[in-house]
Write an enzyme that holds these catalytic residues in place. Sequence first.
Site: not given
Ligand code: NAD
Ligand code: TDX
Length: 342
Positions: A124-126, A148, A152
């Site tokens: 992730t970019d985080e 988190y 990561k």
């Molecule tokens: P999500 O929470 O929707 O999905 C995560 C999945 O992983 C779920 O199906 C969960 O059951 C499974 N899981 C969790 N722990 C597990 C374990 N120990 N063993 C097997 N399965 C397990 O998350 P997402 O948003 O789809 O994220 C997917 C990936 O992308 C993650 O690695 C996250 O860090 C990365 N990512 C997410 C974002 C975002 O904005 N959502 C951005 C950049 C990177």
């Molecule tokens: O209730 C809220 N109010 C609010 O202001 C929530 C849930 C979020 N926010 C803000 C926090 C962040 O600045 O919105 C922005 C986005 O929040 P999230 O959806 O929680 O994302 P973020 O914390 O940026 O992290 C996400 O991006 C990178 C994903 O959850 C990660 O899985 C991914 O790696």
Amino acid sequence: MRILVTGGAGFIGSHLVRRLIQSGRHSVVNLDALKYSGNLENLADLAGHPQYAFVQADICDQKAVHATLQTHRIEGIINCAAETHVDRSILDPGAFARTDVVGTGILLEEARQAGVQRFLQVSTDEVYGSVEQGSSTEGDRLEPRSPYSASKAGGDLLVLSYWTTYRFPVVVTRGSNTYGPNQYPEKFIPLFATNAIDGEPLPLYGDGRQCRDWLSVYDHAAGIQHVFEQGEPGTVYNVGGGNERENITVAEQIVATLGKSRSLIRFVEDRPGHDRRYSIDCRRLRALGWSPQVSFEEGLKQTVEWYRTHERWWRTIKSGEFKDYYQQQYAKRLQQGTACGL
Ligand code: NAD
Ligand code: TDX
């Protein structure tokens, strides 16, 4: 290739699994522990597909991982499985270290021992931390600031160490904030869309001026597949949408799309350690032939529309475990919050 996608029942994983199969180039085994955000409904259309199989298992379960790699003669792995929500990492950091660091390590070592030909870590970019100015490039120092992102970063670096140490062919993608259908409604965009549909308040943290780079889940899945197929081993690719927006702007767009009042927005107590801005430079992946295709304005509208027309999907979630989480995370905040001026 026979690919193991972990976390394929989650948001990004489910779109990725569908995309890999539809490309006609791969078969997929989806290994997922079905934790709170894992939902097999996300892939209901693939049930019974000859190129698709599902295994319920935890990536921390070394025996189950070993057996899956052997039974399905896995050739490539894409690790999406993770604990993914920053706010939950503040409430329960240990779960993040367990899956995102230890689980990644177990999967990686089993993959190496099984002679897997390709291992992609979805990072992730985080991991770059809060970026006040400019944009992070792949060689920048990692400065994660939440449990988190620190977890990561641990997984990300562990994966890269396998190239340096063993020449095990890994690649890492660092994606930006992703949005689209099937995202668990704890995250910002689906939480605000579903709350707004119900006329419930929208809890905006702090001053609402934090900035995220929004990436469509279709573009993110395409980027992951592109790097999996063509990326240079031992290296990292940033995957960003190029859509930097302040949270307040996105919240306003969501209410406007639904024809709701801006007064639903509440300024509430900030997230501790809240990163102000993420921004990534994606020239490396663009040079490899990928570019985002979905405009944020269009993608956001379609996403809000998806939530409007798939109430059953998210109401089932919001009526379960989610209620306790919501109460713990937001009840006090909303009581003390202030309404957004009209
Ligand atoms: P999500 O929470 O929707 O999905 C995560 C999945 O992983 C779920 O199906 C969960 O059951 C499974 N899981 C969790 N722990 C597990 C374990 N120990 N063993 C097997 N399965 C397990 O998350 P997402 O948003 O789809 O994220 C997917 C990936 O992308 C993650 O690695 C996250 O860090 C990365 N990512 C997410 C974002 C975002 O904005 N959502 C951005 C950049 C990177
Ligand atoms: O209730 C809220 N109010 C609010 O202001 C929530 C849930 C979020 N926010 C803000 C926090 C962040 O600045 O919105 C922005 C986005 O929040 P999230 O959806 O929680 O994302 P973020 O914390 O940026 O992290 C996400 O991006 C990178 C994903 O959850 C990660 O899985 C991914 O790696």
